[in-house]
Design a protein around this motif. Sequence first.
Motif, short mmCIF file in Angstrom:
data_model
loop_
_atom_site.label_atom_id
_atom_site.label_comp_id
_atom_site.label_asym_id
_atom_site.label_seq_id
_atom_site.Cartn_x
_atom_site.Cartn_y
_atom_site.Cartn_z
N ILE A 35 -43.50 47.67 -92.51
CA ILE A 35 -44.06 47.23 -91.27
C ILE A 35 -44.52 48.45 -90.42
O ILE A 35 -43.92 49.78 -90.54
CB ILE A 35 -43.30 46.55 -90.39
N VAL A 36 -45.68 48.51 -90.11
CA VAL A 36 -46.39 49.68 -89.19
C VAL A 36 -46.69 49.33 -87.89
O VAL A 36 -47.53 48.42 -87.70
CB VAL A 36 -47.94 50.10 -89.91
N GLY A 37 -45.70 49.68 -87.01
CA GLY A 37 -46.25 49.21 -85.47
C GLY A 37 -47.11 50.11 -84.92
O GLY A 37 -47.28 51.52 -85.22
N VAL A 38 -48.03 49.50 -84.33
CA VAL A 38 -49.13 50.04 -83.81
C VAL A 38 -48.69 50.34 -82.28
O VAL A 38 -48.79 49.65 -81.34
CB VAL A 38 -50.57 49.73 -83.83
N GLY A 39 -48.73 51.87 -81.88
CA GLY A 39 -48.35 52.21 -80.55
C GLY A 39 -49.59 52.04 -79.76
O GLY A 39 -50.68 52.25 -79.82
N ARG A 40 -49.07 51.63 -78.43
CA ARG A 40 -47.92 51.42 -77.94
C ARG A 40 -47.51 50.08 -77.68
O ARG A 40 -46.16 49.85 -78.23
CB ARG A 40 -48.17 51.83 -76.32
N LEU A 49 -39.83 42.37 -85.95
CA LEU A 49 -40.23 41.83 -87.17
C LEU A 49 -39.51 42.77 -88.21
O LEU A 49 -39.20 42.05 -89.31
CB LEU A 49 -41.70 41.87 -87.12
N SER A 50 -39.58 44.04 -88.23
CA SER A 50 -38.89 44.69 -89.26
C SER A 50 -37.54 43.94 -89.49
O SER A 50 -37.09 44.00 -90.80
CB SER A 50 -38.93 46.04 -89.15
N ASP A 54 -36.50 42.03 -92.93
CA ASP A 54 -35.64 42.97 -93.82
C ASP A 54 -36.76 43.99 -94.43
O ASP A 54 -36.54 44.30 -95.58
CB ASP A 54 -34.66 42.33 -94.59
N ARG A 55 -37.58 44.42 -93.67
CA ARG A 55 -38.26 45.55 -94.22
C ARG A 55 -38.30 46.79 -93.21
O ARG A 55 -38.29 46.77 -92.29
CB ARG A 55 -39.99 45.10 -94.31
#
Length: 171
Positions: A35-40, A49-50, A54-55
Amino acid sequence: MTDPILTDIAMDRFLAQVDALAVAIATAPWRPDHIVGVGRGGLVPATFLSHAIDRPMLSIDLSAGVPDFADLLLERLRDRAAKGARLLFVDDINDSGSTINGLKTAMADTPDDAVRFAVLIDNIRSIATIDYRAETIDRSVTKDWFVFPWEAVASRDAVVKDWGVMPDRTR
């Protein structure tokens, strides 16, 4: 300039949005490696979500305005994707579409199945298309500026200042 209509997203609504995304991802044939969180705005949803699916989570910040910072992270993400990693970028809202399309452009040289996008709220009038959404709005009807739980600790002035960067989205 008139102030926006501020609409709080309560924690229970946020959790329901995360659950909706988790179900959509779990029932799809494509599964992310990261999972790649896009800041902010996408960092908190990405963290939740991660855990829900479970990712592991990575992050990138496009909003800080630090020269070259995001470029270096995007380069690393492109390298991972080129080596076969599947990345799910998560943001709070696909409003105008500029963030999502900017990321798509940055990741354009990756394999077709390497990158997907998920948001809590998807504007059907956006110039960008996404793969997973919890809710859909139509900006021609819904003019509210959504205040997510992590933004609720900010002052009203700070929230209005964030809105003021692109106020035409809600007019």
